[in-house]
Design a protein around this motif. Structure first.
Motif, PDB file in Angstrom:
ATOM      1  N   GLY A   1       0.749  -1.257   0.037  1.00 38.72           N
ATOM      2  CA  GLY A   1      -0.139  -0.150  -0.088  1.00 38.72           C
ATOM      3  C   GLY A   1       0.950   1.234   0.003  1.00 38.72           C
ATOM      4  N   LEU A   2       2.105   1.143  -0.144  1.00 36.85           N
ATOM      5  CA  LEU A   2       2.940   2.258  -0.213  1.00 36.85           C
ATOM      6  C   LEU A   2       3.365   2.805  -1.491  1.00 36.85           C
ATOM      7  CD1 LEU A   2       5.722   0.862   2.462  1.00 36.85           C
ATOM      8  CD2 LEU A   2       3.623   2.262   2.671  1.00 36.85           C
ATOM      9  N   SER A   3       3.678   4.148  -1.752  1.00 37.80           N
ATOM     10  CA  SER A   3       4.449   4.606  -2.933  1.00 37.80           C
ATOM     11  C   SER A   3       5.838   4.495  -2.987  1.00 37.80           C
ATOM     12  CB  SER A   3       3.927   6.156  -3.054  1.00 37.80           C
ATOM     13  OG  SER A   3       2.494   6.171  -2.999  1.00 37.80           O
ATOM     14  N   VAL A   4       6.188   3.666  -3.901  1.00 36.05           N
ATOM     15  CA  VAL A   4       7.720   3.726  -4.124  1.00 36.05           C
ATOM     16  C   VAL A   4       8.253   4.665  -4.840  1.00 36.05           C
ATOM     17  CG1 VAL A   4       9.283   1.899  -4.990  1.00 36.05           C
ATOM     18  CG2 VAL A   4       7.208   1.027  -4.316  1.00 36.05           C
ATOM     19  N   ILE A   5       9.248   5.324  -4.324  1.00 34.18           N
ATOM     20  CA  ILE A   5      10.372   6.198  -4.962  1.00 34.18           C
ATOM     21  C   ILE A   5      11.806   5.939  -5.081  1.00 34.18           C
ATOM     22  CG2 ILE A   5      10.975   8.410  -4.795  1.00 34.18           C
ATOM     23  CD1 ILE A   5       8.831   9.048  -2.928  1.00 34.18           C
ATOM     24  N   SER A   6      12.293   5.865  -6.236  1.00 35.24           N
ATOM     25  CA  SER A   6      13.864   5.247  -6.367  1.00 35.24           C
ATOM     26  C   SER A   6      14.566   6.378  -6.166  1.00 35.24           C
ATOM     27  CB  SER A   6      13.945   5.070  -7.991  1.00 35.24           C
ATOM     28  OG  SER A   6      15.252   4.722  -8.070  1.00 35.24           O
ATOM     29  N   LEU A   7      15.773   6.478  -5.440  1.00 35.86           N
ATOM     30  CA  LEU A   7      16.699   7.403  -5.359  1.00 35.86           C
ATOM     31  C   LEU A   7      17.361   7.544  -6.706  1.00 35.86           C
ATOM     32  CD1 LEU A   7      18.293   6.571  -1.829  1.00 35.86           C
ATOM     33  CD2 LEU A   7      16.293   7.880  -2.488  1.00 35.86           C
ATOM     34  N   PRO A   8      17.948   8.739  -7.106  1.00 37.79           N
ATOM     35  CA  PRO A   8      18.513   9.006  -8.292  1.00 37.79           C
ATOM     36  C   PRO A   8      19.940   8.259  -8.536  1.00 37.79           C
ATOM     37  CG  PRO A   8      17.865  11.023  -7.507  1.00 37.79           C
ATOM     38  CD  PRO A   8      17.716   9.856  -6.405  1.00 37.79           C
ATOM     39  N   THR A   9      20.308   7.965  -9.684  1.00 37.11           N
ATOM     40  CA  THR A   9      21.544   7.467 -10.054  1.00 37.11           C
ATOM     41  C   THR A   9      22.567   8.899  -9.794  1.00 37.11           C
ATOM     42  OG1 THR A   9      21.383   8.149 -12.344  1.00 37.11           O
ATOM     43  CG2 THR A   9      21.035   5.814 -11.712  1.00 37.11           C
ATOM     44  N   PRO A  10      23.729   8.492  -9.326  1.00 36.11           N
ATOM     45  CA  PRO A  10      24.683   9.685  -8.978  1.00 36.11           C
ATOM     46  C   PRO A  10      24.905  10.643 -10.206  1.00 36.11           C
ATOM     47  CG  PRO A  10      25.628   7.606  -7.901  1.00 36.11           C
ATOM     48  CD  PRO A  10      24.476   7.198  -9.014  1.00 36.11           C
ATOM     49  N   GLY A  11      25.018  10.089 -11.175  1.00 30.95           N
ATOM     50  CA  GLY A  11      25.187  11.039 -12.495  1.00 30.95           C
ATOM     51  C   GLY A  11      26.652  11.478 -12.394  1.00 30.95           C
ATOM     52  N   PRO A  12      26.813  12.521 -13.060  1.00 29.46           N
ATOM     53  CA  PRO A  12      28.235  13.177 -13.388  1.00 29.46           C
ATOM     54  C   PRO A  12      28.574  13.941 -12.269  1.00 29.46           C
ATOM     55  CG  PRO A  12      26.851  14.509 -14.698  1.00 29.46           C
ATOM     56  CD  PRO A  12      26.103  13.151 -14.100  1.00 29.46           C
ATOM     57  N   MET A  13      29.594  13.466 -11.371  1.00 28.71           N
ATOM     58  CA  MET A  13      30.291  14.150 -10.265  1.00 28.71           C
ATOM     59  C   MET A  13      31.619  14.650 -10.583  1.00 28.71           C
ATOM     60  SD  MET A  13      28.934  12.102  -6.917  1.00 28.71           S
ATOM     61  CE  MET A  13      27.023  12.153  -6.535  1.00 28.71           C
ATOM     62  N   LEU A  14      31.902  15.628  -9.745  1.00 22.14           N
ATOM     63  CA  LEU A  14      33.445  16.032 -10.009  1.00 22.14           C
ATOM     64  C   LEU A  14      34.245  15.369  -9.690  1.00 22.14           C
ATOM     65  CD1 LEU A  14      33.112  20.030  -9.450  1.00 22.14           C
ATOM     66  CD2 LEU A  14      32.885  19.034 -11.668  1.00 22.14           C
ATOM     67  N   ASP A  15      34.232  14.558  -8.254  1.00 20.17           N
ATOM     68  CA  ASP A  15      34.900  13.575  -7.446  1.00 20.17           C
ATOM     69  C   ASP A  15      34.556  12.083  -7.939  1.00 20.17           C
ATOM     70  OD1 ASP A  15      36.099  11.653  -5.354  1.00 20.17           O
ATOM     71  OD2 ASP A  15      37.126  13.761  -5.246  1.00 20.17           O
ATOM     72  N   GLN A  16      35.574  11.380  -8.752  1.00 20.93           N
ATOM     73  CA  GLN A  16      34.923   9.998  -9.077  1.00 20.93           C
ATOM     74  C   GLN A  16      34.660   9.209  -7.789  1.00 20.93           C
ATOM     75  OE1 GLN A  16      33.579   9.150 -12.057  1.00 20.93           O
ATOM     76  NE2 GLN A  16      33.587  11.102 -12.034  1.00 20.93           N
ATOM     77  N   THR A  17      35.756   9.507  -6.661  1.00 24.24           N
ATOM     78  CA  THR A  17      35.611   8.453  -5.701  1.00 24.24           C
ATOM     79  C   THR A  17      34.313   8.672  -5.053  1.00 24.24           C
ATOM     80  OG1 THR A  17      37.947   8.347  -5.500  1.00 24.24           O
ATOM     81  CG2 THR A  17      36.670   7.781  -3.550  1.00 24.24           C
ATOM     82  N   GLN A  18      33.589   9.837  -4.564  1.00 26.91           N
ATOM     83  CA  GLN A  18      32.389   9.969  -4.053  1.00 26.91           C
ATOM     84  C   GLN A  18      31.402   9.376  -4.883  1.00 26.91           C
ATOM     85  OE1 GLN A  18      31.312  14.203  -3.934  1.00 26.91           O
ATOM     86  NE2 GLN A  18      29.273  13.695  -3.383  1.00 26.91           N
ATOM     87  N   ALA A  19      31.589   9.558  -6.367  1.00 31.74           N
ATOM     88  CA  ALA A  19      30.410   8.870  -7.252  1.00 31.74           C
ATOM     89  C   ALA A  19      30.630   7.335  -6.759  1.00 31.74           C
ATOM     90  CB  ALA A  19      30.505   9.336  -8.603  1.00 31.74           C
TER      91      ALA A  19
END
Length: 462
Positions: A303-321
């Motif tokens: 009975g819940l509404s499902v939301i997906s977290l976004p993909t990281p996409g392009p980030m300046l720091d690849q380790t963080q991504a």
């Protein structure tokens, strides 16, 4: 035709004896220890032969089909070993020439005990195990496996160390060069898509701004509050009307004994907002990571509404991504936040998640959300008590909950929320409206005997 799932212990012994799987072999004469190849998927020398044993178990335990991808097969194989009492003897997955792990065979009693008891967090210690790191990033590798602070696994001094943050130090993610400064959501997430239609009804879309105090007063037809509310009858009349409006609005937030609210969800990657979504489903939400989802999807079973977290996409720091993506991949069945009667509850179904009422919480006392069953997080009567306290001159009550995936929160070292990789703020819009009305109108405008009696009576009902 359905296939019966074999018992792991006899199945595994037979497959080790068969010598069909390169690297899967006994390591001692007593045949109580064995090795399994354990390569990072992104290593240049990885091949299909490295995952044969994982795939074989996935096939026999999955009704004849290997569900998911190789990382899922490996994780399920590892979980099956732990559930049956296999112990890790040596972890050589970072060996340049021969990455592998050695396990000790369980005795029969230990196997049965582990099988019945289980472990709610058996995969958490390997959060970053399957991530591939470049040579430049290898300096942080030794601490990655320990970033989740599993109970009992750290000394007293280590318990106060946010290991993930230590890993991120020196990676040029400072205040002036925030790692997500160049973040752009993928095209499919840059604008809300047409709402998904289920059962002939369109699910709600996105609303960017909350209902404000001014809007609520305006819709009720109240006059503008006088500059000095204490100016005789004018101020008193306004206060009386405002208290009546507040009580009427409060009554609209309940249906019998049930609290009614919508949920405004804001997702942040290291302090940068990457998604905002309003969910009108009063039952609640489920946060997952499923990149193919757009908008909101209704789950009929919960009975819940499902939301997906976004993909990281392009980030300046690849380790963080990479670290962000790794946490997302471990979210599993996600996080439930819903309403049951007058109770706001939370239920962690995947990676370790911590929470508090505010992203500015400086208590330094992390609160972990349990995994085994739903946990009450906020009671509507506690919010009402907060309103009464506000009328008496104390602080206004919270109207939101703040979640941190994979890292402790509130932070033991008082690091700000903007330094956390993945955080989610969920505003309970009914409480937000009442709070905005109370704060905007001022405590004096709520000085109504009728209102305070109504609040106390409502609290007794709950």
């Amino acid at each position: 035709m359905s296939h019966s799932k074999p018992l792991l212990i006899p199945w595994l012994r037979a497959h080790i004896d068969s010598a069909k799987y390169p690297g899967v072999q006994w390591t001692n004469l007593e045949r109580t220890e064995f090795s399994v190849p354990w390569k990072h998927a992104l290593r240049q020398d990885s091949s299909d032969t490295d995952i044969l044993i994982f795939k074989a178990w996935a096939e026999v335990s999955g009704n004849g089909r290997a569900q998911g991808d190789p990382s899922v097969w490996k994780r399920n194989f590892r979980s099956a070993l732990r559930a049956k009492g296999f112990k890790l003897v040596s972890d050589n997955k970072n060996d340049a020439a021969n990455p592998h792990k050695v396990f000790h065979w369980p005795n029969e009693s230990a196997s049965k005990a582990n099988s019945s008891a289980g472990s709610q967090d058996q995969d958490d210690t390997d959060l970053f195990e399957d991530i591939g790191l470049s040579t430049e990033e290898s300096q942080v590798l030794p601490c990655l496996d320990d970033c989740l602070y599993l109970p009992g696994e750290f000394s007293e001094s280590a318990a106060h160390q946010d290991i993930l943050q230590e890993c991120l130090k020196g990676l040029s993610i400072g205040p002036e060069t925030e790692g997500t400064a160049g973040f752009e959501p993928p095209p499919e997430q840059q604008q809300l898509q047409n709402p998904v239609v289920i059962g002939g009804q369109a699910l709600p879309g996105q609303q960017e701004y909350p209902v404000t105090f001014e809007a609520a007063v305006g819709e009720a037809g109240l006059p503008e509050q006088p500059a000095c509310p204490m100016e005789g009858a004018v101020g008193g009349a306004y206060d009386g009307q405002f208290a009546e409006l507040f009580l009427d609005t409060m009554n609209k937030t309940r249906d019998g004994d049930n609290f009614k609210t919508q949920f405004r969800v804001s997702v942040y990657y290291r302090g940068v907002k990457v998604l905002e979504q309003l969910v009108e489903n009063e039952a609640g939400i489920r946060l997952v990571y499923s990149p193919h989802l757009t908008g909101t999807v209704f789950d009929q079973e919960s009975g819940l509404s499902v939301i997906s977290l976004p993909t990281p996409g392009p980030m300046l720091d690849q380790t963080q991504a990479r670290l962000t993506q790794c946490i997302l991949d471990k979210i599993g069945d996600g996080l439930d936040l819903g309403v049951s009667g007058h109770v706001i509850y939370g239920h962690r179904r995947g990676i370790k998640t911590f929470w508090s009422f505010s992203k500015y919480d400086s208590s330094r006392q992390p609160i972990e959300l349990p995994k085994l069953e739903p946990q009450p997080l906020y009671l509507f009567k506690d919010f009402l008590r907060g309103i009464l306290d506000f009328i008496e001159g104390k602080k206004s009550p919270p109207c939101s909950l703040f979640f941190c995936f994979g890292e402790k929160w509130p932070d033991p070292d008082n690091r700000p929320w903007e330094k956390k990789l993945i955080t989610v703020e969920v505003v309970l819009t009914s409480m937000e409206l009442l709070k905005n009305m109370a704060v905007g109108g001022g405590a004096s405008s709520l000085q109504s005997v009728e209102l305070q009696m109504s609040l106390e009576e409502m609290m007794e009902l709950y």
